[in-house]
Design an enzyme around this catalytic site. Structure first.
Site, PDB file in Angstrom:
ATOM      1  N   GLY A 253     -40.237  17.489  21.350  1.00  0.00           N
ATOM      2  CA  GLY A 253     -40.793  18.447  22.287  1.00  0.00           C
ATOM      3  C   GLY A 253     -41.223  19.795  21.743  1.00  0.00           C
ATOM      4  O   GLY A 253     -41.860  20.563  22.464  1.00  0.00           O
ATOM      5  N   GLY A 289     -42.581  14.473  17.639  1.00  0.00           N
ATOM      6  CA  GLY A 289     -43.873  13.792  17.513  1.00  0.00           C
ATOM      7  C   GLY A 289     -44.941  14.823  17.198  1.00  0.00           C
ATOM      8  O   GLY A 289     -45.345  15.027  16.057  1.00  0.00           O
ATOM      9  N   CYS A 358     -69.673   9.145  32.143  1.00  0.00           N
ATOM     10  CA  CYS A 358     -70.238   9.437  33.453  1.00  0.00           C
ATOM     11  C   CYS A 358     -69.220   9.967  34.431  1.00  0.00           C
ATOM     12  O   CYS A 358     -68.969   9.367  35.475  1.00  0.00           O
ATOM     13  CB  CYS A 358     -70.894   8.179  33.999  1.00  0.00           C
ATOM     14  SG  CYS A 358     -72.132   7.594  32.845  1.00  0.00           S
TER      15      CYS A 358
HETATM   16  N1  LLP Z   1     -38.888  11.426  22.620  1.00  0.00           N
HETATM   17  C1  LLP Z   1     -39.182  10.989  23.863  1.00  0.00           C
HETATM   18  C2  LLP Z   1     -38.198  10.210  24.609  1.00  0.00           C
HETATM   19  C3  LLP Z   1     -40.446  11.295  24.421  1.00  0.00           C
HETATM   20  O1  LLP Z   1     -40.733  10.877  25.658  1.00  0.00           O
HETATM   21  C4  LLP Z   1     -41.379  12.056  23.676  1.00  0.00           C
HETATM   22  C5  LLP Z   1     -42.702  12.373  24.210  1.00  0.00           C
HETATM   23  C6  LLP Z   1     -41.022  12.463  22.377  1.00  0.00           C
HETATM   24  C7  LLP Z   1     -39.767  12.141  21.881  1.00  0.00           C
HETATM   25  C8  LLP Z   1     -41.940  13.236  21.486  1.00  0.00           C
HETATM   26  O2  LLP Z   1     -42.247  14.484  22.021  1.00  0.00           O
HETATM   27  P1  LLP Z   1     -43.098  15.549  21.174  1.00  0.00           P
HETATM   28  O3  LLP Z   1     -42.242  16.005  20.040  1.00  0.00           O
HETATM   29  O4  LLP Z   1     -44.322  14.871  20.730  1.00  0.00           O
HETATM   30  O5  LLP Z   1     -43.385  16.621  22.161  1.00  0.00           O
HETATM   31  N2  LLP Z   1     -49.583  12.810  26.022  1.00  0.00           N
HETATM   32  C9  LLP Z   1     -48.974  14.113  26.193  1.00  0.00           C
HETATM   33  C10 LLP Z   1     -47.579  14.186  25.596  1.00  0.00           C
HETATM   34  C11 LLP Z   1     -46.624  13.136  26.115  1.00  0.00           C
HETATM   35  C12 LLP Z   1     -45.253  13.208  25.515  1.00  0.00           C
HETATM   36  C13 LLP Z   1     -44.421  12.042  25.920  1.00  0.00           C
HETATM   37  N3  LLP Z   1     -43.102  11.984  25.374  1.00  0.00           N
HETATM   38  C14 LLP Z   1     -49.901  15.180  25.596  1.00  0.00           C
HETATM   39  O6  LLP Z   1     -50.979  14.834  25.105  1.00  0.00           O
HETATM   40  O7  LLP Z   1     -49.588  16.355  25.622  1.00  0.00           O
END
Ligand code: LLP
Length: 436
Positions: A253, A289, A358
């Site tokens: 996150g 991520g 579109c």
């Molecule tokens: N762990 C779990 C259980 C998660 O659901 C997520 C992301 C992560 C780790 C990784 O989070 P990060 O470090 O990437 O913030 N499509 C959206 C983001 C969706 C995130 C979903 N879960 C966007 O483009 O902003």
């Protein structure tokens, strides 16, 4: 979405200008475009490596607690990207059987893989158990029963952690907030003790600890402090009730800069971890991520047309919301810059930048200040390494864009351009269609 001009730059040292030409590390992007066509995603190995090493260094100071970085594949699951992290020593956080297979195929050791997700199927659970992964993060009490049954059938013991929903607002975009009580994720914090007791009682299950992920693109550590503090209280309560708790998975996150945001530094994040759960003696798992890949990637597109809109000029580019969905889905900001800067610094103008799909939602930017673009110009979208290619689709029968990885002056196509023939081949017309 009116822009401050200074913020329209790519927030990454791996994509910078040499003279007037934007490069990926040492490779001029016009050369890449000439070789593989547009649009394409481009990732920098140096960028992936730098962010991983920075997080690793910040977590190394964590009071001697063993920490495993389980890269969240959902942000970018290209095999080359996963393999790069595997070589750096990462584990993986997966949310489907498909991601689990990708992680294994790219060389992530099974004992460094955690499996999260609210809706695991029995087949996915069986695959996880067969593969001998480190742990399954369980999101409901019913899932505990299913894992116990599958583990009993397979003759193995499943190591599980309970994902707790702490009811903390991560203060990020509504659609990527996951730790409020109204969100679908995790086991309500009030149920921690009975759920853990159930896991301890069920056959072929070993509860190892707790897990949590409160949302994505967090720009402040305060919600982490609140959520991890609640997690620590749960650990103490479980231990007081006689349970063993050895592992804490703190999720991902941590946000990145898209425009001019100042996300927490990994050191500040690590300090909050130390302060809240550092004294519990648990091994720690992290699931980053976006913070590892977001600014290590861009999307490159070509301008097709520039037309007079009713309000301002509109540049139509050959990438669209099927390639990069974030602006349409979350009103997200991505820097847009010319790949070749114009020669005699003309006045910048406000333009809308749109794709060919579109629907009006296929708009990347409104009133973005840019040098006047002309058809044929290349543009780069910044911060597109996370949740870019993985969220692409074939809407409007536009095959998803290819992906390349750059290291120094080396280039590799790591996902080939798909063709419309590929799309058509996956479908068929029933032979009874049109028969009487
Ligand atoms: N762990 C779990 C259980 C998660 O659901 C997520 C992301 C992560 C780790 C990784 O989070 P990060 O470090 O990437 O913030 N499509 C959206 C983001 C969706 C995130 C979903 N879960 C966007 O483009 O902003």
């Amino acid at each position: 979405m009116t822009d401050r001009p200074m913020s329209n730059r790519i927030p990454s040292p791996d994509f910078s200008y040499a003279g007037r030409t934007l490069r990926a590390e040492r490779l001029p992007l016009p050369d890449v475009a000439a070789e593989i066509g547009t649009p394409f995603y481009c990732y920098s190995l140096a960028g992936l490596t730098r962010s991983y090493r920075a997080l690793e260094a910040a977590l190394a100071g964590l009071a001697g607690l063993p920490a495993t970085i389980c890269y969240a594949l959902k942000a970018n699951s290209n095999q080359a990207v996963i393999a790069a992290f595997a070589q750096l020593g990462a584990g993986a956080d997966v949310v489907s059987g498909g991601e689990l297979r990708r992680a294994l195929a790219a060389g992530i050791p099974a004992d460094r893989i955690v499996f999260s997700g609210v809706g695991k199927t029995r087949d996915e659970i069986a695959l996880a158990l067969r593969s001998g992964i480190r742990q399954i993060n369980v999101e409901s009490e019913a899932e505990l029963d299913l894992i116990s049954a599958a583990a009993t059938e397979a003759g193995v013991t499943a190591r599980v952690s309970l994902r707790i929903n702490p009811d903390v607002d991560a203060r990020t975009h509504d659609k990527i907030s996951t730790g409020r009580k109204q969100d679908k994720f995790g086991i309500a914090i009030g149920r921690t003790l009975p759920a853990y007791a159930r896991a301890a009682d069920l056959p072929n299950l070993t509860p190892a600890g707790l897990a949590m992920h409160i949302g994505s693109q967090l720009l402040d550590v305060a919600p982490y402090r609140a959520a991890f503090g609640r997690l620590a209280e749960q650990v103490r309560a479980l231990r007081a009730a006689g349970h063993e708790v050895t592992s804490l998975d703190l999720g991902g996150g941590v946000g990145i800069t898209y425009r001019d945001e100042a996300p927490p530094r990994f050191e500040d994040y690590a300090a909050v971890v130390r302060e809240t759960v550092g004294g519990l003696g648990c091994e720690l798992v992290f699931e980053p991520g976006r913070s590892l890949v977001g600014n290590a990637g861009i999307l490159v597109a070509r301008v097709l047309y520039v037309k007079d809109g009713g309000i301002r000029p509109i540049a139509v580019v050959d990438a669209a919301m099927n390639d990069l969905a974030r602006p349409a889905m979350y009103d997200a900001y991505h820097a847009i810059v010319p790949v070749t800067q114009p020669q005699n610094s003309p006045d910048w103008v406000e333009m809308d930048v749109v794709g060919p799909i579109c629907e009006s939602g296929d708009t990347f930017a409104v009133a973005r200040r840019l040098p006047p673009l002309v058809p044929g110009d290349l543009v780069a979208f910044g911060s597109a390494g996370a949740y870019g290619s993985v969220m692409s689709s074939a809407y409007n029968s536009r095959p998803p864009a290819p992906e390349v990885l750059v290291s120094g002056a080396r280039l590799a196509v790591v996902r080939a351009r798909q063709t419309v023939d590929d799309l058509i081949r996956q479908e068929s017309v029933p032979d009874w269609l049109g028969s009487a």
